[in-house]
Design a protein around this motif. Structure first.
Motif, mmCIF file in Angstrom:
data_model
loop_
_atom_site.group_PDB
_atom_site.id
_atom_site.type_symbol
_atom_site.label_atom_id
_atom_site.label_comp_id
_atom_site.label_asym_id
_atom_site.label_seq_id
_atom_site.Cartn_x
_atom_site.Cartn_y
_atom_site.Cartn_z
ATOM 1 N N PHE A 95 0.649 22.674 72.466
ATOM 2 C CA PHE A 95 -0.462 22.537 73.405
ATOM 3 C C PHE A 95 -0.135 21.519 74.495
ATOM 4 N N SER A 96 0.349 20.333 74.103
ATOM 5 C CA SER A 96 0.667 19.293 75.087
ATOM 6 C C SER A 96 1.861 19.683 75.951
ATOM 7 N N THR A 97 2.855 20.364 75.367
ATOM 8 C CA THR A 97 4.034 20.772 76.133
ATOM 9 C C THR A 97 3.667 21.748 77.237
ATOM 10 N N ILE A 98 2.736 22.667 76.953
ATOM 11 C CA ILE A 98 2.309 23.639 77.957
ATOM 12 C C ILE A 98 1.712 22.938 79.170
ATOM 13 N N PHE A 99 0.866 21.946 78.953
ATOM 14 C CA PHE A 99 0.243 21.245 80.075
ATOM 15 C C PHE A 99 1.259 20.397 80.837
ATOM 16 N N ILE A 100 2.188 19.772 80.130
ATOM 17 C CA ILE A 100 3.199 18.958 80.809
ATOM 18 C C ILE A 100 4.088 19.828 81.687
ATOM 19 N N LEU A 101 4.506 20.974 81.163
ATOM 20 C CA LEU A 101 5.323 21.894 81.965
ATOM 21 C C LEU A 101 4.531 22.430 83.151
ATOM 22 N N ALA A 102 3.253 22.740 82.938
ATOM 23 C CA ALA A 102 2.422 23.202 84.050
ATOM 24 C C ALA A 102 2.284 22.119 85.117
ATOM 25 N N GLY A 103 2.099 20.868 84.702
ATOM 26 C CA GLY A 103 2.020 19.778 85.666
ATOM 27 C C GLY A 103 3.310 19.600 86.441
ATOM 28 N N LEU A 104 4.443 19.750 85.769
ATOM 29 C CA LEU A 104 5.736 19.630 86.439
ATOM 30 C C LEU A 104 5.926 20.740 87.472
ATOM 31 N N ILE A 105 5.543 21.966 87.114
ATOM 32 C CA ILE A 105 5.687 23.096 88.040
ATOM 33 C C ILE A 105 4.782 22.922 89.255
ATOM 34 N N VAL A 106 3.522 22.531 89.023
ATOM 35 C CA VAL A 106 2.587 22.339 90.133
ATOM 36 C C VAL A 106 3.064 21.213 91.056
ATOM 37 N N ALA A 107 3.586 20.120 90.479
ATOM 38 C CA ALA A 107 4.080 19.014 91.301
ATOM 39 C C ALA A 107 5.280 19.441 92.143
ATOM 40 N N LEU A 108 6.195 20.213 91.552
ATOM 41 C CA LEU A 108 7.357 20.684 92.315
ATOM 42 C C LEU A 108 6.946 21.625 93.438
ATOM 43 N N LEU A 109 6.012 22.533 93.153
ATOM 44 C CA LEU A 109 5.530 23.433 94.200
ATOM 45 C C LEU A 109 4.837 22.654 95.316
ATOM 46 N N LEU A 110 4.048 21.664 94.966
ATOM 47 C CA LEU A 110 3.369 20.849 95.970
ATOM 48 C C LEU A 110 4.382 20.125 96.857
ATOM 49 N N LYS A 111 5.433 19.612 96.237
ATOM 50 C CA LYS A 111 6.455 18.884 97.002
ATOM 51 C C LYS A 111 7.241 19.820 97.907
ATOM 52 N N LEU A 112 7.578 21.013 97.404
ATOM 53 C CA LEU A 112 8.416 21.929 98.175
ATOM 54 C C LEU A 112 7.644 22.639 99.279
ATOM 55 N N LEU A 113 6.380 23.005 98.999
ATOM 56 C CA LEU A 113 5.622 23.805 99.958
ATOM 57 C C LEU A 113 4.931 22.963 101.023
ATOM 58 N N THR A 114 4.539 21.756 100.694
ATOM 59 C CA THR A 114 3.804 20.919 101.648
ATOM 60 C C THR A 114 4.661 19.840 102.282
ATOM 61 N N GLY A 115 5.737 19.464 101.634
ATOM 62 C CA GLY A 115 6.585 18.420 102.191
ATOM 63 C C GLY A 115 6.002 17.035 102.077
ATOM 64 N N PHE A 116 4.982 16.835 101.242
ATOM 65 C CA PHE A 116 4.412 15.510 101.054
ATOM 66 C C PHE A 116 5.435 14.587 100.402
ATOM 67 N N SER A 117 5.094 13.316 100.393
ATOM 68 C CA SER A 117 5.948 12.354 99.717
ATOM 69 C C SER A 117 5.855 12.540 98.206
ATOM 70 N N ALA A 118 6.659 11.791 97.474
ATOM 71 C CA ALA A 118 6.704 11.957 96.026
ATOM 72 C C ALA A 118 5.439 11.456 95.340
ATOM 73 N N LEU A 119 4.685 10.557 95.983
ATOM 74 C CA LEU A 119 3.506 9.983 95.346
ATOM 75 C C LEU A 119 2.418 11.024 95.077
ATOM 76 N N PRO A 120 2.021 11.888 96.057
ATOM 77 C CA PRO A 120 1.020 12.920 95.721
ATOM 78 C C PRO A 120 1.493 13.870 94.631
ATOM 79 N N ALA A 121 2.777 14.231 94.636
ATOM 80 C CA ALA A 121 3.297 15.109 93.593
ATOM 81 C C ALA A 121 3.232 14.433 92.231
ATOM 82 N N LEU A 122 3.519 13.120 92.205
ATOM 83 C CA LEU A 122 3.452 12.380 90.941
ATOM 84 C C LEU A 122 2.018 12.293 90.432
ATOM 85 N N VAL A 123 1.074 12.071 91.350
ATOM 86 C CA VAL A 123 -0.338 12.026 90.962
ATOM 87 C C VAL A 123 -0.784 13.383 90.421
#
Length: 323
Positions: A95-123
């Motif tokens: 259960f916890s692994t699924i959410f962690i992987l989902a958070g990692l994927i969403v953060a990477l997509l946010l960083k790649l598609l929007t070009g924001f700094s690493a801080l919003p992706a980390l949040v």
């Protein structure tokens, strides 16, 4: 020799018998499937698979993050308790692994598609991977407790009627485990199995209270403990407890009705800025001009977001009561 008319009648009889037998076979198959699907709780479905009762009990405890003795598996007791009380079945690590992987994927997509700094992706990763599963578990636990609260008075009445009919307490609890739907049916079935395999009713009721987290079960555990030590009429104790729980349920529903306006206001006030922002972004994308390039935009939005969440928390505390 059989004449042709007799032969025709014989064929008709065989055909009719064949149709009747085929219809009966289909009906029996259908009813058996409906009985399997309509089994009222998870424990009975496991027992219907002809698994041994002890093996069924162990599997029901393991899928809730508990050991075979009913203790928590992980050292982080608060998180393990939250997972158990949510009623979600499966491995907690999965259960916890699924959410962690989902958070990692969403953060990477946010960083790649929007070009924001690493801080919003980390949040975003921290929210999806760690905060969101906690909110999900808390919501699941609260919904399960509310459903349990609606079922418990009826279960206590069933136990009282069984005790007055002359059954022992363990048999009465087992009856609830067979006749009630989930979540209460499976939980009381676990209690009946634990009593069968050596625990006292007081110990099994205490473990039940820990698994569910409902205050009414703590009252039930205390009532059983006092009755076993000091004596008294158990049927009267449980009947009075059922009455008290019903009155508390009525009071809770009355409070919910009176606070409905406050909850609706909280939703409107919280969602209005987000809806207006989305409408402006769709209707007039250039409305904000070059504001997005300003380095202060992210800190300002963060402060406003925290302020809005604080207001939501205050309104939530105003319309929710502990009693």
């Amino acid at each position: 020799m059989m004449n042709s008319e007799t032969l025709i009648y014989f064929v008709y009889v065989l055909a009719a018998a064949s149709v009747i037998l085929a219809a009966e076979a289909l009906y029996v198959t259908y009813v058996r499937g409906r009985d399997r699907i309509g089994t009222i709780n998870r424990r009975l479905k496991r027992l219907a698979d002809e698994a041994p009762a002890e093996q069924t009990l162990q599997s029901l405890l393991r899928e809730r993050g508990l050991t075979e003795s009913g203790d928590y598996v992980f050292g982080v007791i608060a998180l393990n308790r939250l997972y158990t009380q949510s009623g979600i079945t499966g491995n907690p690590l999965t259960f916890s692994t699924i959410f962690i992987l989902a958070g990692l994927i969403v953060a990477l997509l946010l960083k790649l598609l929007t070009g924001f700094s690493a801080l919003p992706a980390l949040v975003c990763f921290a929210f999806v991977g760690f905060v969101l599963p906690l909110l999900f578990l808390r919501r699941a636990r609260n919904k399960r407790i509310l459903k349990f609260a609606r079922q418990l008075p009826d279960a206590l009445d069933m136990i009282v009627r069984s005790l007055r009919a002359g059954h022992p307490a363990s048999v009465a609890i087992g009856l609830v485990g067979r006749e009630m739907a989930d979540p209460l049916g499976t939980e009381f079935g676990i209690v009946a199995d634990e009593v069968t395999f050596g625990l006292s009713i007081e110990q099994a009721a205490r473990k039940l209270s820990e698994r569910v987290g409902f205050e009414g079960l703590r009252l039930l555990s205390v009532s059983l403990s006092i009755q076993s030590k000091t004596g008294g009429n158990l049927t009267d104790i449980l009947a009075n407890l059922s009455k008290v729980l019903r009155e508390r349920q009525k009071l809770r529903l009355k409070i919910r009705a009176l606070s409905a306006e406050g909850r609706f206001s909280a939703w409107v006030i919280s969602l209005f800025p987000i809806v207006m922002f989305a409408i402006l972004a769709l209707v007039a994308p250039s409305y904000y001009g070059k504001v997005w390039g300003n380095p202060l935009i992210f800190p300002v939005f963060t402060i406003f977001g925290v302020w809005a969440l604080l207001g939501d928390l205050i309104m939530y505390r105003m319309v929710n009561f502990d009693f």
